[in-house]
Design an enzyme around this catalytic site. Sequence first.
Site, mmCIF file in Angstrom:
data_model
loop_
_atom_site.group_PDB
_atom_site.id
_atom_site.type_symbol
_atom_site.label_atom_id
_atom_site.label_comp_id
_atom_site.label_asym_id
_atom_site.label_seq_id
_atom_site.Cartn_x
_atom_site.Cartn_y
_atom_site.Cartn_z
ATOM 1 N N CYS A 101 0.815 -1.223 0.000
ATOM 2 C CA CYS A 101 0.000 0.000 0.000
ATOM 3 C C CYS A 101 0.849 1.273 0.000
ATOM 4 C CB CYS A 101 -0.992 -0.002 1.159
ATOM 5 S SG CYS A 101 -0.266 -0.338 2.774
ATOM 6 N N ASP B 12 -7.589 5.299 -1.570
ATOM 7 C CA ASP B 12 -7.210 4.068 -0.873
ATOM 8 C C ASP B 12 -6.425 3.132 -1.795
ATOM 9 O OD1 ASP B 12 -7.069 1.764 0.682
ATOM 10 O OD2 ASP B 12 -9.070 2.056 1.523
ATOM 11 N N HIS C 163 -5.547 0.157 -1.226
ATOM 12 C CA HIS C 163 -5.849 -1.248 -0.947
ATOM 13 C C HIS C 163 -6.869 -1.852 -1.913
ATOM 14 C CE1 HIS C 163 -4.511 0.605 2.893
ATOM 15 N NE2 HIS C 163 -3.808 -0.506 3.000
#
Length: 465
Positions: A298, A422, A424
């Site tokens: 990440c 994000d 992820h």
Amino acid sequence: MVLVDDGAMILRLGGGLEFLCQLDVSDASQRQLEVSRSFADLRSRVKAESLVFSLTDSALFIWPNKSFQASLDDVDESTACGELLQYVRSEDDDGGGKKKKKDKKSVVPVVNLRFMMEITEPTEPSAPCLYRENKKHHCIRMVLPMDCVVTVRSDETFGSSCKRLLRALSTQLSEMEAVTLRHMKDTDVPVPRPFHFSLPTSTELVTIVYPASVDDKGLESFRKELHNRFELPDDRPYFRRSNAFHFPDEPYKDGYLRNPHNHLNHPNIEGAKPYLVQGVYSYHHYMQDRMDDNGWGCAYRSLQTICSWFRQQGYMERTVPTHKEIQQALVDVGDKPAAFVGSRQWIGSIEVQAVLSHLLGVTSKILFVSQGSELPSQGRELANHFLTEGTPVMIGGGVLAHTILGVAWSETSGQIRFLILDPHYTGGEDLQTITDKGWCGWKGPEFWDQNAYYNLCLPQRPKAI
């Protein structure tokens, strides 16, 4: 740039003009004269009755220099530009059976046209005249990539808009001539290429012609002249090729999504102002580039998003670094052992700072927050960062990393929302899923682990032109 006016449209005219020129090998002044003559011939051609405009993805053809003849009976000089959209064939889906996501913010319509030359009627046959001259010449033959734009209102007549496009064609040929004469060396003639730029000091796109053979570094002095001409600050780039305007109807060739946050509405917080990332970035996340980094990459992806911002704002020409290149950079600066390259080990904000410095020459501020419950108190710091620097911010806490693209913050009440990208996410480049499911979205203070410590990496803009 005032292109978000509901009545604004962009007419874009493209096509190729063949440039032919025989250059005298021995006489420099004669070479320049011949180049100018060839450009003058092209300017006369775009004024000829044989010039034809075709509306892309439609059956409409216009002869702008022949009393504005049109191939469709219901189109004439008085037709409003906005009515052209009804003649353009459009696709309602993305090719995979899914409806395209409609922008929540207005997108300026772009009407694309191509120009060509009509084949003339055959004339009476005549005997050719031949003569012979013994002299050395160097023949130049290239296609000039013409690309003209004008910003119009939807109620402006198509006839007046076509006249503006004709003037833009002639002007662009003159600018190409100036660039060619300035940069030609002996019989080596550069290909002039036009680029369009959206500037804070102009209400329309500004077109600049650059020689294809000269890189951005070699054009620095010319860019300084442009900054002075358009009254722009000289501490950030506006006229590098990577700063060129990206037309909303053109997909990016690398497949990455750009600025998904533009499709979101701002949170409704009384007294709060949005402070957002400035410019363009690419969304980098898990599982892209045939790289399985699910569960550990990440921070690498957040760093790639930051690097993409510096690339697309013109601060660097190198490609966005891969995971392996990031790891090698950390080995090179002595932060990690050699065995780190090729591993699946996490990195954090301090490592992101080191890589930005080593690979891009970018300095960063590190903001330490002892626990997530204190992040709302950083509203002023983050608002000031996005107002002055405008770069994406990498935030790491515990085993998770995210990218902060902005804040909505109230100076009076202290209420705050964080605009989060994000890394992820593991799916495809589906804008609707990414925005609807919150992979790019506004988050409240409860989004953060209230007891975990966080480090924020705030990249600083270099002073460059």
